[in-house]
Design an enzyme around this catalytic site. Sequence first.
Site, short mmCIF file in Angstrom:
data_model
loop_
_atom_site.label_atom_id
_atom_site.label_comp_id
_atom_site.label_asym_id
_atom_site.label_seq_id
_atom_site.Cartn_x
_atom_site.Cartn_y
_atom_site.Cartn_z
N GLU A 1 0.85 -1.20 0.00
CA GLU A 1 0.00 0.00 0.00
C GLU A 1 0.88 1.24 0.00
O GLU A 1 1.99 1.22 0.53
CB GLU A 1 -0.91 -0.07 1.24
CG GLU A 1 -1.86 1.07 1.45
CD GLU A 1 -2.88 1.30 0.34
OE1 GLU A 1 -2.46 1.50 -0.82
OE2 GLU A 1 -4.09 1.35 0.64
N ASP A 2 0.39 2.32 -0.61
CA ASP A 2 1.15 3.57 -0.62
C ASP A 2 1.11 4.26 0.74
O ASP A 2 2.12 4.72 1.25
CB ASP A 2 0.65 4.52 -1.72
CG ASP A 2 -0.86 4.74 -1.67
OD1 ASP A 2 -1.57 3.97 -0.99
OD2 ASP A 2 -1.35 5.69 -2.31
N ASP B 1 -3.52 5.68 6.46
CA ASP B 1 -3.88 6.93 7.12
C ASP B 1 -4.75 6.57 8.34
O ASP B 1 -4.23 6.23 9.39
CB ASP B 1 -4.60 7.80 6.07
CG ASP B 1 -4.98 9.19 6.57
OD1 ASP B 1 -4.70 9.51 7.73
OD2 ASP B 1 -5.56 9.95 5.78
#
Length: 177
Positions: A100-101, A104
Amino acid sequence: MIQLNDKLFETFIRKEEINDKIAVLASEINSEFKNQDVIFIAILNGSFMFASDLMKKIDLNCEISFIKVSSYVGTTSTGRVDEIIGLNTSIANKNVIIVEDIVDTGITMDKVITLLSNEKPASLKICTLLYKEEAFKGKNIPHYIGFNIPNKFVVGYGLDYNEKGRNLDEIYQLKEN
Ligand code: IMP
Ligand code: MG
Protein backbone atom coordinates in the site's frame (compact mmCIF):
# COMPACT_ATOMS: atom_id res chain seq x y z
CA MET A 1 7.51 23.98 -5.01
CA ILE A 2 4.72 22.73 -7.26
CA GLN A 3 1.08 23.59 -7.84
CA LEU A 4 -1.67 21.00 -8.37
CA ASN A 5 -5.12 22.42 -9.06
CA ASP A 6 -5.55 25.13 -6.40
CA LYS A 7 -2.92 23.99 -3.91
CA LEU A 8 0.83 24.42 -3.41
CA PHE A 9 3.06 21.56 -2.33
CA GLU A 10 6.69 21.48 -1.23
CA THR A 11 9.24 18.69 -1.41
CA PHE A 12 8.97 16.37 1.57
CA ILE A 13 10.75 13.05 0.82
CA ARG A 14 13.38 13.03 -1.93
CA LYS A 15 13.82 10.19 -4.40
CA GLU A 16 17.15 9.07 -2.90
CA GLU A 17 15.48 8.68 0.51
CA ILE A 18 12.60 6.77 -1.06
CA ASN A 19 15.01 4.44 -2.89
CA ASP A 20 17.10 3.84 0.23
CA LYS A 21 14.02 3.06 2.29
CA ILE A 22 12.65 0.66 -0.30
CA ALA A 23 15.97 -1.20 -0.27
CA VAL A 24 15.66 -1.60 3.51
CA LEU A 25 12.05 -2.84 3.27
CA ALA A 26 12.93 -5.27 0.49
CA SER A 27 15.87 -6.72 2.40
CA GLU A 28 13.69 -7.24 5.50
CA ILE A 29 11.11 -9.06 3.38
CA ASN A 30 13.79 -11.05 1.53
CA SER A 31 15.31 -12.31 4.76
CA GLU A 32 12.02 -12.96 6.54
CA PHE A 33 10.60 -15.01 3.66
CA LYS A 34 13.84 -16.66 2.55
CA ASN A 35 13.13 -19.95 0.70
CA GLN A 36 9.37 -19.33 0.82
CA ASP A 37 6.84 -18.37 -1.84
CA VAL A 38 5.12 -15.00 -1.50
CA ILE A 39 2.19 -13.35 -3.26
CA PHE A 40 2.30 -9.56 -3.21
CA ILE A 41 -1.06 -7.85 -3.48
CA ALA A 42 -0.79 -4.18 -4.39
CA ILE A 43 -3.74 -1.87 -3.88
CA LEU A 44 -4.49 0.36 -6.84
CA ASN A 45 -4.23 3.14 -7.77
CA GLY A 46 -1.85 4.70 -5.26
CA SER A 47 0.61 1.84 -4.82
CA PHE A 48 1.60 1.33 -8.46
CA MET A 49 4.93 3.17 -8.27
CA PHE A 50 5.94 1.84 -4.86
CA ALA A 51 4.98 -1.71 -5.85
CA SER A 52 7.05 -1.43 -9.02
CA ASP A 53 10.19 -0.22 -7.26
CA LEU A 54 9.79 -2.63 -4.33
CA MET A 55 9.34 -5.66 -6.59
CA LYS A 56 12.57 -4.93 -8.46
CA LYS A 57 14.42 -5.49 -5.18
CA ILE A 58 12.58 -8.64 -4.12
CA ASP A 59 14.64 -11.77 -4.45
CA LEU A 60 12.05 -14.49 -3.74
CA ASN A 61 9.94 -16.93 -5.68
CA CYS A 62 6.97 -14.56 -5.92
CA GLU A 63 3.88 -13.37 -7.73
CA ILE A 64 2.16 -9.99 -7.81
CA SER A 65 -1.48 -9.16 -8.23
CA PHE A 66 -3.16 -5.74 -8.29
CA ILE A 67 -6.52 -5.18 -6.65
CA LYS A 68 -9.04 -2.43 -6.07
CA VAL A 69 -11.39 -2.13 -3.15
CA SER A 70 -14.87 -1.09 -4.11
CA SER A 71 -17.81 -0.27 -1.92
CA TYR A 72 -21.36 -0.46 -3.23
CA VAL A 73 -24.84 -0.14 -1.77
CA GLY A 74 -26.05 -3.69 -1.17
CA THR A 75 -29.57 -4.94 -0.95
CA THR A 76 -29.30 -5.98 2.69
CA SER A 77 -30.10 -3.79 5.68
CA THR A 78 -26.43 -3.51 6.57
CA GLY A 79 -25.88 -0.79 3.97
CA ARG A 80 -22.62 -0.65 2.04
CA VAL A 81 -20.85 -3.82 0.99
CA ASP A 82 -17.12 -3.95 0.32
CA GLU A 83 -15.58 -6.14 -2.31
CA ILE A 84 -12.18 -6.75 -3.84
CA ILE A 85 -11.85 -6.49 -7.60
CA GLY A 86 -9.05 -8.09 -9.58
CA LEU A 87 -7.78 -10.85 -7.32
CA ASN A 88 -7.40 -13.45 -10.02
CA THR A 89 -5.26 -15.89 -8.10
CA SER A 90 -5.94 -18.17 -5.13
CA ILE A 91 -4.24 -17.05 -1.91
CA ALA A 92 -5.39 -20.01 0.20
CA ASN A 93 -2.43 -21.36 2.21
CA LYS A 94 -0.07 -18.80 0.64
CA ASN A 95 2.11 -16.11 2.24
CA VAL A 96 0.56 -12.78 1.30
CA ILE A 97 2.07 -9.31 1.62
CA ILE A 98 -0.25 -6.38 0.94
CA VAL A 99 1.51 -3.43 -0.69
CA GLU A 100 0.00 0.00 0.00
CA ASP A 101 1.15 3.57 -0.62
CA ILE A 102 -0.22 5.04 2.59
CA VAL A 103 -2.06 3.93 5.70
CA ASP A 104 -3.88 6.93 7.12
CA THR A 105 -6.91 6.15 9.34
CA GLY A 106 -6.42 2.46 8.56
CA ILE A 107 -10.06 1.99 7.52
CA THR A 108 -9.19 0.88 3.99
CA MET A 109 -6.62 -1.60 5.30
CA ASP A 110 -9.09 -3.06 7.81
CA LYS A 111 -11.50 -3.74 4.92
CA VAL A 112 -8.77 -5.35 2.82
CA ILE A 113 -7.60 -7.53 5.70
CA THR A 114 -11.15 -8.67 6.46
CA LEU A 115 -11.80 -9.59 2.84
CA LEU A 116 -8.46 -11.31 2.24
CA SER A 117 -8.62 -13.23 5.54
CA ASN A 118 -11.77 -14.93 4.25
CA GLU A 119 -9.56 -16.61 1.62
CA LYS A 120 -7.50 -18.28 4.39
CA PRO A 121 -3.94 -17.29 3.46
CA ALA A 122 -1.13 -18.99 5.42
CA SER A 123 0.12 -15.55 6.49
CA LEU A 124 -1.00 -11.98 5.80
CA LYS A 125 1.28 -8.98 6.27
CA ILE A 126 1.08 -5.30 5.36
CA CYS A 127 3.86 -3.30 3.74
CA THR A 128 3.18 0.42 3.42
CA LEU A 129 5.52 3.15 2.22
CA LEU A 130 3.85 5.83 4.37
CA TYR A 131 2.08 5.60 7.72
CA LYS A 132 0.25 8.44 9.48
CA GLU A 133 0.44 7.09 13.00
CA GLU A 134 -1.29 10.19 14.46
CA ALA A 135 -4.35 9.62 12.27
CA PHE A 136 -4.45 5.85 12.64
CA LYS A 137 -7.49 4.31 14.32
CA GLY A 138 -7.54 0.92 12.63
CA LYS A 139 -7.10 -2.60 13.90
CA ASN A 140 -4.21 -3.68 11.66
CA ILE A 141 -0.87 -1.94 12.23
CA PRO A 142 1.41 -2.35 9.18
CA HIS A 143 4.32 -4.80 9.66
CA TYR A 144 6.66 -3.07 7.23
CA ILE A 145 6.62 0.74 7.34
CA GLY A 146 8.72 3.01 5.14
CA PHE A 147 8.14 6.40 6.75
CA ASN A 148 6.01 7.37 9.72
CA ILE A 149 4.81 10.85 8.67
CA PRO A 150 2.84 13.68 10.34
CA ASN A 151 -0.88 14.01 9.72
CA LYS A 152 -0.53 16.31 6.72
CA PHE A 153 -1.66 15.74 3.14
CA VAL A 154 0.99 14.40 0.76
CA VAL A 155 1.15 13.75 -2.99
CA GLY A 156 3.51 12.24 -5.53
CA TYR A 157 5.08 8.85 -6.12
CA GLY A 158 1.67 7.35 -6.82
CA LEU A 159 -0.33 9.45 -4.36
CA ASP A 160 -2.80 11.97 -5.73
CA TYR A 161 -4.58 15.19 -4.99
CA ASN A 162 -7.85 14.89 -6.95
CA GLU A 163 -6.09 12.43 -9.27
CA LYS A 164 -3.21 14.85 -9.98
CA GLY A 165 0.40 14.33 -8.93
CA ARG A 166 0.65 10.55 -9.14
CA ASN A 167 3.44 10.87 -11.73
CA LEU A 168 5.81 12.88 -9.51
CA ASP A 169 8.97 10.96 -8.58
CA GLU A 170 9.26 12.50 -5.11
CA ILE A 171 6.79 12.96 -2.26
CA TYR A 172 5.45 16.46 -1.63
CA GLN A 173 3.59 17.87 1.37
CA LEU A 174 0.79 20.42 1.31
CA LYS A 175 2.27 23.86 1.96
CA GLU A 176 0.90 25.71 5.00
CA ASN A 177 0.03 29.35 4.29
P1 IMP B 1 -7.25 5.31 5.09
O1 IMP B 1 -8.41 4.40 4.81
O2 IMP B 1 -7.70 6.53 5.88
O3 IMP B 1 -6.10 4.62 5.79
O4 IMP B 1 -6.70 5.89 3.74
C1 IMP B 1 -7.10 5.36 2.57
C2 IMP B 1 -6.65 6.04 1.33
O5 IMP B 1 -6.75 7.45 1.42
C3 IMP B 1 -5.21 5.77 0.97
O6 IMP B 1 -5.05 4.52 0.35
C4 IMP B 1 -4.97 6.90 0.01
O7 IMP B 1 -5.46 6.57 -1.27
C5 IMP B 1 -5.79 8.03 0.59
N1 IMP B 1 -4.94 8.96 1.37
C6 IMP B 1 -4.80 9.03 2.71
N2 IMP B 1 -3.96 10.02 3.07
C7 IMP B 1 -3.52 10.58 1.91
C8 IMP B 1 -2.60 11.66 1.60
O8 IMP B 1 -1.99 12.32 2.45
N3 IMP B 1 -2.43 11.93 0.28
C9 IMP B 1 -3.06 11.23 -0.72
N4 IMP B 1 -3.91 10.24 -0.47
C10 IMP B 1 -4.15 9.90 0.83
MG1 MG C 1 -4.25 3.86 -1.71
